[in-house]
Motif scaffolding. Structure first.
Motif, mmCIF file in Angstrom:
data_model
loop_
_atom_site.group_PDB
_atom_site.id
_atom_site.type_symbol
_atom_site.label_atom_id
_atom_site.label_comp_id
_atom_site.label_asym_id
_atom_site.label_seq_id
_atom_site.Cartn_x
_atom_site.Cartn_y
_atom_site.Cartn_z
ATOM 1 N N LEU A 55 -44.720 -25.521 18.741
ATOM 2 C CA LEU A 55 -45.783 -26.223 18.047
ATOM 3 C C LEU A 55 -47.108 -25.648 18.514
ATOM 4 O O LEU A 55 -47.484 -25.790 19.673
ATOM 5 N N LEU A 56 -47.784 -24.989 17.595
ATOM 6 C CA LEU A 56 -49.061 -24.380 17.925
ATOM 7 C C LEU A 56 -50.152 -25.400 17.645
ATOM 8 O O LEU A 56 -50.477 -25.667 16.483
ATOM 9 N N PHE A 57 -50.701 -25.962 18.702
ATOM 10 C CA PHE A 57 -51.710 -27.009 18.507
ATOM 11 C C PHE A 57 -52.933 -26.437 17.815
ATOM 12 O O PHE A 57 -53.508 -25.446 18.255
ATOM 13 N N ALA A 58 -53.311 -27.062 16.740
ATOM 14 C CA ALA A 58 -54.440 -26.555 15.972
ATOM 15 C C ALA A 58 -55.500 -27.624 15.783
ATOM 16 O O ALA A 58 -56.678 -27.342 15.768
ATOM 17 N N SER A 59 -55.054 -28.847 15.698
ATOM 18 C CA SER A 59 -55.995 -29.904 15.339
ATOM 19 C C SER A 59 -56.378 -30.756 16.531
ATOM 20 O O SER A 59 -55.547 -31.090 17.372
ATOM 21 N N LYS B 132 -55.239 -21.174 11.389
ATOM 22 C CA LYS B 132 -55.136 -22.264 12.356
ATOM 23 C C LYS B 132 -56.418 -23.087 12.437
ATOM 24 O O LYS B 132 -56.381 -24.319 12.407
ATOM 25 N N GLY C 133 -56.430 -26.813 11.166
ATOM 26 C CA GLY C 133 -56.636 -27.759 12.262
ATOM 27 C C GLY C 133 -57.752 -28.736 11.955
ATOM 28 O O GLY C 133 -57.657 -29.928 12.258
ATOM 29 N N SER C 134 -58.792 -28.245 11.322
ATOM 30 C CA SER C 134 -59.917 -29.127 11.019
ATOM 31 C C SER C 134 -59.533 -30.162 9.972
ATOM 32 O O SER C 134 -60.230 -31.145 9.778
ATOM 33 N N GLY D 140 -56.692 -31.764 10.193
ATOM 34 C CA GLY D 140 -55.753 -32.689 10.822
ATOM 35 C C GLY D 140 -54.308 -32.231 10.862
ATOM 36 O O GLY D 140 -53.409 -33.035 11.091
ATOM 37 N N TYR D 141 -54.090 -30.960 10.657
ATOM 38 C CA TYR D 141 -52.719 -30.458 10.700
ATOM 39 C C TYR D 141 -52.478 -29.616 11.946
ATOM 40 O O TYR D 141 -53.387 -28.979 12.464
ATOM 41 N N ASP D 142 -51.254 -29.623 12.403
ATOM 42 C CA ASP D 142 -50.849 -28.708 13.458
ATOM 43 C C ASP D 142 -49.867 -27.706 12.876
ATOM 44 O O ASP D 142 -49.385 -27.865 11.746
ATOM 45 N N LEU D 143 -49.565 -26.681 13.672
ATOM 46 C CA LEU D 143 -48.726 -25.598 13.173
ATOM 47 C C LEU D 143 -47.379 -25.579 13.884
ATOM 48 O O LEU D 143 -47.318 -25.656 15.107
ATOM 49 N N LEU D 144 -46.331 -25.459 13.127
ATOM 50 C CA LEU D 144 -45.027 -25.287 13.742
ATOM 51 C C LEU D 144 -44.597 -23.842 13.561
ATOM 52 O O LEU D 144 -44.352 -23.391 12.443
ATOM 53 N N LEU D 145 -44.535 -23.144 14.674
ATOM 54 C CA LEU D 145 -44.153 -21.746 14.618
ATOM 55 C C LEU D 145 -42.637 -21.665 14.768
ATOM 56 O O LEU D 145 -42.096 -21.866 15.863
#
Lengths: 348, 348
Positions: free
Chosen positions: A106-110, B95, B99-100, B102-107
């Motif tokens: 999980l790449l934290f972005a927000s 990202k 991210g701005s 409100g989403y995060d990324l699942l790699l």
DNA sequence: TTGTAGGCGTTATCAT
DNA sequence: ATGATAACGCCTACAA
């Protein structure tokens, strides 16, 4: 034997279709032994046919294990290190290793996931997603929020940053040894006036590479010259300008050890400006072995870091913690001197 | 007013401590209007004090929205494009933008997340984690598994790959225009014998850059010479060897347009081997504007792609889909000619 | 070997 | 404005 197209296939559906209870389906799918071979086979086959996959959210909720590792990869303006492709290469190694163990990243972005509840701190973001562990790249160890994360019981591992805490480890190249090797290599070629351009001294690699340079210079009896230490920030421009100053000295160095390849490339550029030939008039050693290092003109002598290896080591260290290990030894990976054409015997 | 140290603060705990029901707490926290100001304030304050964060898993389970975007970043040996720092730079832009919101990324890293249920296909992996959308980088559009994903109702966006499907779009630089600009630039400098080194022709950028080269060559009346088209794979070595062949021609080109900076650097190297000076004897144009392009000797003239911009565009396109848009227009971003020192007037 | 049922932490739909 | 209560999809005792 069909389900609605857009609908998610649930374990309940599987139970209905295979004529057993959901409990049995779950056990069959999860490889419990106390289920009859026929039932298991039937369930598994059905699951495959319907392309069933369990809902991670549901499973996480009940087991309190997400099989997800959080990644903090700071790319802000404050920490420009991240433009460095270095960390991305580390991440690839990390990803491959952790992936083979059944984890996703999980790449934290927000800073406010789901747009809710105000800004999220490191710890909060981890808890929010219930990650089983976290890897920290390019963070500054002084951050108070970070310390709170490290004080928690969540397994953490830092890359190129010395972290300490409850279940916290870190991985790093052997920067001191690398710098020592660099100096020794140059000394072996007959150089006696060896200068260095440091990395950022608020990073451990920066400090360690300088330390190695100093130790070995002293050990070889080269004497310590303050003027031979120039300060850089890992990037091209700082290497170039530092080299200009170094080369303008009354007694300019015959060799320069730069704490990064990018800076070494800057050195080569500055040397060209000054009409100096590499390696004839000046030997240059870099650090990192980034991709273009071998394609420079001349190809760069450098200390190669094992970037994917660092990622793998980080992954292993982290998984050990996740699996309940109580110790978290820092791991140090060796670097390798790669001799190419930017270094030669002095005056040669 | 304390909770157990290691225990997660739940909404139930909040309810107990603030003397209202969980429903009210939920409503207060989520900004519903039908809750009294005093109650709301009390609940929010308490949540802050206890550093409460909701469990994403629970929320995902009930709302069927994860606020997570899946990322397929293929780094396998089959698709070596990914060693290219290009995609990582795109990812940074993606990202930040996502991210701005409100989403995060699942790699995606694991082919069998949680070690369960056999290998996971694209679609399965997305469903497993309930991602709200997916971005695809470095994938091959022929893959049958991929097509299944694109056929589904899940919003998708491709980077540098032409994807089509139900809710699918893609973003890409204007490669044709870029190649045209390159040829025109060289032609404007007086060059008439302009060769090209292509990228991989099973990628759209590779094909498009070749197309632009051909179109503009024809338009300018340069005539078409089969021997002036050399095939590469974006990487240094292919650029170097292609350039060697080109320069050995009876009538060698006076300028080379390489479809990537890495290949352009290979060209420069081959030219040096052949005793040619850049740009005096040979002009070179690259594509991408990677970081070291400006630090090469000579600094490379190239067509700059807006890498973070591509990421941002991808994010926006994807979010539009997630928010229910029914169209998914491909987006094309302009590239910019950056004239540095690797090009000059012919014979100059 | 299998079924039943409780619970994981939320949100959402009812009442009240 | 607030409180019950039923989901969401899954795992796991416990019972049978």
């Amino acid at each position: 034997l069909e389900t609605m197209p857009g609908e998610r296939t649930t374990i309940r559906e599987l139970a209905r279709l295979s004529g057993v209870s959901v409990g049995t389906v779950s056990r069959a799918l999860n490889g419990y032994t106390d289920v009859s071979p026929e039932t298991r086979e039937r369930v598994i086959r059905l699951a495959r046919e319907l392309d069933y996959t369990p809902a991670a959210a549901a499973r996480t909720l009940v087991t309190q294990r997400s099989h997800v590792i959080g990644v903090f990869l700071e790319t802000g303006v404050g920490r420009p290190d991240l433009q460095h492709p270095f960390f991305h290469e580390v991440l690839v190694g990390f990803k491959d290793c952790i992936g083979s163990e059944g984890y996703d990243l999980l790449l934290f972005a927000s800073e406010r996931p789901g747009n809710g509840y105000g800004d999220h701190s490191y710890l909060k973001r981890c808890r929010h997603h219930n990650v089983d562990g976290a890897v920290l790249i390019g963070v500054s160890p002084e951050d108070e929020e970070l310390r709170r994360l490290l004080r928690s019981e969540l397994p953490c591992v830092g890359v190129d940053v010395e972290l300490s805490g409850t279940c916290t480890g870190y991985v790093m190249s052997d920067n001191v040894a690398g710098a020592i090797t660099a100096v020794r290599h140059l000394h072996g070629l007959g150089h006696r006036r060896i200068a260095t351009i440091t990395g950022l001294l608020d990073t451990k690699p920066g400090v360690d590479r300088l330390r190695g340079y100093r130790e070995e210079s002293q050990r070889l009896g080269l004497g310590y010259r303050d003027e031979y230490v120039a300060y850089g920030d890992y990037y091209f421009e700082s290497g170039q300008s530092a080299a200009r100053r170094l080369l303008a000295l009354d007694e300019p160095p015959t060799a320069i050890f730069a704490a990064s390849d990018m800076m070494a490339i800057g050195v080569i550029r500055a040397a060209a400006e000054a009409g100096l030939r590499i390696p004839g008039d000046l030997s240059v050693v870099g650090f990192d072995d980034i991709q273009i290092a071998q394609h420079m003109h001349p190809p760069l002598t450098t200390l190669a870091q094992d970037k994917p290896g660092l990622g793998v080591a980080a992954a292993r260290a982290l998984l050990r913690q996740v699996d309940g290990a109580d110790t978290a030894e820092p791991v140090t990976l060796p670097v390798e001197l790669v001799v190419r054409d930017s270094t030669a015997t002095v005056g040669g």
